[in-house]
Design a protein around this motif. Structure first.
Motif, PDB file in Angstrom:
ATOM      1  N   TYR A 259     -35.504 102.315 -55.485  1.00  0.00           N
ATOM      2  CA  TYR A 259     -36.614 101.796 -55.154  1.00  0.00           C
ATOM      3  C   TYR A 259     -36.503 100.127 -55.533  1.00  0.00           C
ATOM      4  O   TYR A 259     -36.240  99.824 -56.926  1.00  0.00           O
ATOM      5  N   HIS A 260     -36.461  99.293 -54.556  1.00  0.00           N
ATOM      6  CA  HIS A 260     -36.671  97.796 -54.561  1.00  0.00           C
ATOM      7  C   HIS A 260     -35.189  97.384 -55.645  1.00  0.00           C
ATOM      8  O   HIS A 260     -35.159  96.656 -56.257  1.00  0.00           O
ATOM      9  N   GLY A 261     -34.236  98.031 -54.978  1.00  0.00           N
ATOM     10  CA  GLY A 261     -32.852  97.887 -55.602  1.00  0.00           C
ATOM     11  C   GLY A 261     -32.460  98.385 -56.929  1.00  0.00           C
ATOM     12  O   GLY A 261     -31.266  98.023 -57.617  1.00  0.00           O
ATOM     13  N   SER A 262     -33.357  99.114 -57.704  1.00  0.00           N
ATOM     14  CA  SER A 262     -33.166  99.687 -58.890  1.00  0.00           C
ATOM     15  C   SER A 262     -33.341 101.382 -58.954  1.00  0.00           C
ATOM     16  O   SER A 262     -33.865 101.740 -57.980  1.00  0.00           O
ATOM     17  N   ASP A 263     -32.468 101.876 -60.019  1.00  0.00           N
ATOM     18  CA  ASP A 263     -32.516 103.294 -59.859  1.00  0.00           C
ATOM     19  C   ASP A 263     -33.910 103.823 -60.390  1.00  0.00           C
ATOM     20  O   ASP A 263     -34.076 103.400 -61.643  1.00  0.00           O
ATOM     21  N   TYR A 264     -34.591 104.650 -59.718  1.00  0.00           N
ATOM     22  CA  TYR A 264     -35.677 105.305 -60.574  1.00  0.00           C
ATOM     23  C   TYR A 264     -35.514 107.094 -60.424  1.00  0.00           C
ATOM     24  O   TYR A 264     -34.793 107.371 -59.638  1.00  0.00           O
ATOM     25  N   SER A 265     -36.301 107.481 -61.360  1.00  0.00           N
ATOM     26  CA  SER A 265     -36.474 109.032 -61.282  1.00  0.00           C
ATOM     27  C   SER A 265     -37.731 109.496 -61.355  1.00  0.00           C
ATOM     28  O   SER A 265     -38.718 108.901 -62.284  1.00  0.00           O
ATOM     29  N   LEU A 266     -38.164 110.361 -60.954  1.00  0.00           N
ATOM     30  CA  LEU A 266     -39.565 111.277 -61.096  1.00  0.00           C
ATOM     31  C   LEU A 266     -39.187 112.486 -61.547  1.00  0.00           C
ATOM     32  O   LEU A 266     -38.541 113.460 -61.015  1.00  0.00           O
TER      33      LEU A 266
END
Length: 159
Positions: free
Chosen positions: A73-80
């Motif tokens: 998301y927006h070039g960065s790694d995210y986790s939910l």
């Protein structure tokens, strides 16, 4: 002069009759209001899930696991994932859902579903497509534009 001895009792009787005729309506209205069960937590959850859908819509490279959803998301790694009975977007502390007993992610018909249990009730909601929209998919090269039949002289207007 007129005899006014019975006027107070007559007014009292009329007031009692009006009160007694309105009282059943008031009681039935109170029963209706009492039976309405506004679940404010459920409304709050739906608002949070709408924001989550927006995030997932512009995310890409989604990796779906049973208890975790990873994406860019927006070039960065995210986790939910669920942390301390909360659905949290990390890195950071964006809390989407609270008081969750259990959750899992599943894919059905190219859609991502969030199944969660909160306060003894099970919920299932669609949170997005398996493939989000990558904004570079909509970018275009100006050399790919078709040649126009209009020249620069036609675009300028006379003063």
């Amino acid at each position: 002069m007129l005899n006014r001895r019975g006027s107070i009792s007559l007014r009292t009787i009329i007031a009692l009759l009006i009160t007694m005729s309105v009282l059943p309506l008031a009681v039935s209205a109170m029963k209706l209001v009492y039976n309405l069960d506004f679940n404010y937590q459920l409304i709050s959850n739906e608002i949070a899930l709408m924001d989550l859908r927006r995030v997932l819509l512009i995310s890409y490279d989604l990796e779906i696991y049973d208890k975790e959803l990873k994406f860019i998301y927006h070039g960065s790694d995210y986790s939910l994932s669920m942390v301390n009975n909360k659905l949290i977007l990390s890195p950071g502390t964006q809390i989407y859902l609270m008081d969750i007993d259990d959750l899992n992610f599943s894919v059905r018909n190219e859609s991502i579903y969030l199944n969660y249990q909160s306060r003894g009730r099970n919920y299932e909601t669609n949170i997005g497509k398996e493939k989000g929209i990558y904004l570079d998919d909509f970018s275009f090269d100006s050399n790919q534009l078709p040649e126009s039949d209009i020249n620069d002289e036609q675009l300028s207007y006379k003063s």
